[in-house]
Design a protein around this motif. Structure first.
Motif, mmCIF file in Angstrom:
data_model
loop_
_atom_site.group_PDB
_atom_site.id
_atom_site.type_symbol
_atom_site.label_atom_id
_atom_site.label_comp_id
_atom_site.label_asym_id
_atom_site.label_seq_id
_atom_site.Cartn_x
_atom_site.Cartn_y
_atom_site.Cartn_z
ATOM 1 N N THR A 134 0.747 -1.313 -0.711
ATOM 2 C CA THR A 134 0.006 0.158 -0.068
ATOM 3 C C THR A 134 1.313 1.397 0.147
ATOM 4 O O THR A 134 1.819 1.188 -0.346
ATOM 5 N N SER A 143 -2.937 5.406 -2.058
ATOM 6 C CA SER A 143 -3.308 6.760 -1.223
ATOM 7 C C SER A 143 -2.242 7.559 -0.502
ATOM 8 O O SER A 143 -2.375 8.765 -0.007
ATOM 9 N N ASP A 296 -7.199 2.050 3.833
ATOM 10 C CA ASP A 296 -8.328 1.981 3.678
ATOM 11 C C ASP A 296 -8.869 2.018 1.845
ATOM 12 O O ASP A 296 -9.202 1.334 1.301
ATOM 13 N N GLU A 297 -7.314 1.770 1.368
ATOM 14 C CA GLU A 297 -6.600 0.912 0.373
ATOM 15 C C GLU A 297 -7.298 0.120 0.196
ATOM 16 O O GLU A 297 -8.630 -0.633 -1.188
ATOM 17 N N TYR A 301 -9.618 3.141 -1.891
ATOM 18 C CA TYR A 301 -9.649 4.512 -1.033
ATOM 19 C C TYR A 301 -10.212 5.401 -1.467
ATOM 20 O O TYR A 301 -10.434 6.201 -2.754
#
Ligand SMILES: NC(=O)c1ccc[n+]([C@@H]2O[C@H](COP(=O)([O-])OP(=O)(O)OC[C@H]3O[C@@H](n4cnc5c(N)ncnc54)[C@H](O)[C@@H]3O)[C@@H](O)[C@H]2O)c1
Ligand SMILES: CC(C)C[C@H](N)C(=O)O
Length: 364
Positions: A134, A143, A296-297, A301
């Motif tokens: 990520t 993100s 959150d990805e 996202y």
């Protein structure tokens, strides 16, 4: 170091040593606990003096991620990687690609991101070999760099801690001593400057200090003088174990709130600052903005959703102070309880039998 004994004492699941002669990769992936989900934690690149120091750092940081992810309410376990080497001299494309292949080999048990010494560009190279990464470039729908979001979380958490110590969460006119003005702390200083706080900074890298002095009129002090400054708030934003026997007697600040991981050298140091009446915002709670953002990805996202969740760090720090006062315990213990209780609750619900096809005898 007796590795199995250490792993057993603190209940680590897995320690993986990765070596690639061509690129010079020497990496250690530590997976602490995957009760809540795959272990997510960043990759640190650092010029460790010894292999033992690197192993210890990986293990300590991985356990911190278990607690951070649990306390943040994420469905993720805790892990971390350290790459042994100088991030300014020893990086190359093959190194991060080789590392990406080792991560892929873990088949999703571990997901990485940035930490000290690694960047979005490094994550992009890892991404050439695996999806279990990520914080890659935003162009991929990711993100991007987590540091500014971590800084926002530290800022709101610092305000909650200030409210506890001073009765108001305004930082206007407060003096904040910032140790290390790297990626996270520079943005943190921006927020603090905007609110009218006075800044004192120290860093082993003069260019980083100069940047903060020029942008925010910060006062520069030596790296060993940062602890004893006449400051309202001490913000450790460099490396760990800086709240220890030699630094505690020097502290004048009434609040400790910063981004560094593993700030307490030992738990007894958390007890000591509690007895001194210092309002300590537990490190892995106040610095959880970065991991909340990259996590959150996993849902596709959405920046606003992530930032709203990060803003919740204010309430979480307030809650931790409430538990600390209610139960007469240091804040680091209150935070650990929140994390451990959540892991225990989820693990109970997960212990129910779930058909996964393995028990269908006829399907053998
Ligand atoms: N980047 C993130 O999103 C994130 C998230 C959570 C926690 N953290 C933690 O926050 C801390 C800072 O992370 P970062 O990404 O800003 O790293 P960084 O490498 O950009 O910044 C660290 C800064 O500390 C300085 N430093 C190192 N040793 C020092 C010392 N003894 N005295 C003074 N300065 C010193 C370095 O020169 C550097 O400028 C680390 O502990 C990291 O694990 C970072
Ligand atoms: C962005 C995160 C996954 C990692 C970050 N370095 C942390 O310690 O929380």
């Amino acid at each position: 170091m007796e590795i199995f004994k250490y792993m057993e004492t603190y209940d680590y699941e897995q320690l993986v040593f990765c070596q690639d002669k061509t690129s010079g990769l020497k990496a250690i992936i530590a997976i602490h606990d995957t009760t809540l989900g795959p272990a997510l934690g960043g990759t640190r690149m650092w010029n460790y003096a010894t292999e033992e120091e690197a192993i210890e750092d990986a293990l300590r940081l991985a356990k911190g991620m278990t607690y951070k992810n649990a306390a943040a309410g994420l469905n993720l376990g805790g892990g971390k990687t350290v790459i042994i080497g100088d991030p300014l001299k020893d990086k190359n494309e093959e190194m991060f690609r080789a590392f990406g292949r080792f991560i892929q080999g873990l088949n999703g048990r571990y997901i990485t991101a940035e930490d000290v010494g690694t960047t979005v560009a490094d994550m992009d190279l890892i991404h050439e070999e695996t999806n279990y990464v990520t914080g890659i470039s935003e162009a991929f729908g990711s993100s991007g760099n987590p540091s500014p979001v971590t800084a926002y979380g530290v800022y709101v958490g610092m305000k909650a801690a200030a409210k506890e110590a001073f009765g108001s969460d305004s930082l206007e006119g407060k003096t904040v001593a910032v140790q290390g003005v790297g990626n996270v702390a520079y943005t943190l200083c921006e927020y603090l400057h905007k609110e009218g706080a006075k800044l004192i900074v120290a860093d082993i890298n003069q260019a980083s200090v100069d940047r903060a002095v020029n942008a925010f009129g910060a006062l520069q002090v030596g790296v060993n003088e940062i602890y004893s400054q006449e400051a309202d708030i001490f913000a450790p934003c460099a490396l760990g174990a800086i709240i220890n026997d030699s630094t505690i007697p020097q502290l004048k600040a009434k609040v400790i709130a910063g981004s560094a991981n593993n700030q307490l050298k030992d738990t007894m140091h958390g007890d000591l600052i509690h007895e001194m009446g210092i309002a300590y915002a537990p490190d892995y709670v106040i610095n959880s903005g970065g991991v909340i953002n990259v996590a959150d990805e996993l849902y596709g996202y959405n920046h606003n959703r992530a930032m709203n969740r990060v803003a919740g760090i204010y309430d979480k720090i307030e809650r931790i102070f409430e538990i600390s006062k209610r139960d007469g315990i240091p804040t680091y213990v209150a935070a650990d309880r929140l994390a451990e209780e959540r892991i225990a609750r989820v693990s109970k619900s997960r212990s129910q039998f779930l058909q996964n096809g393995k028990h269908i005898i006829t399907g053998r």
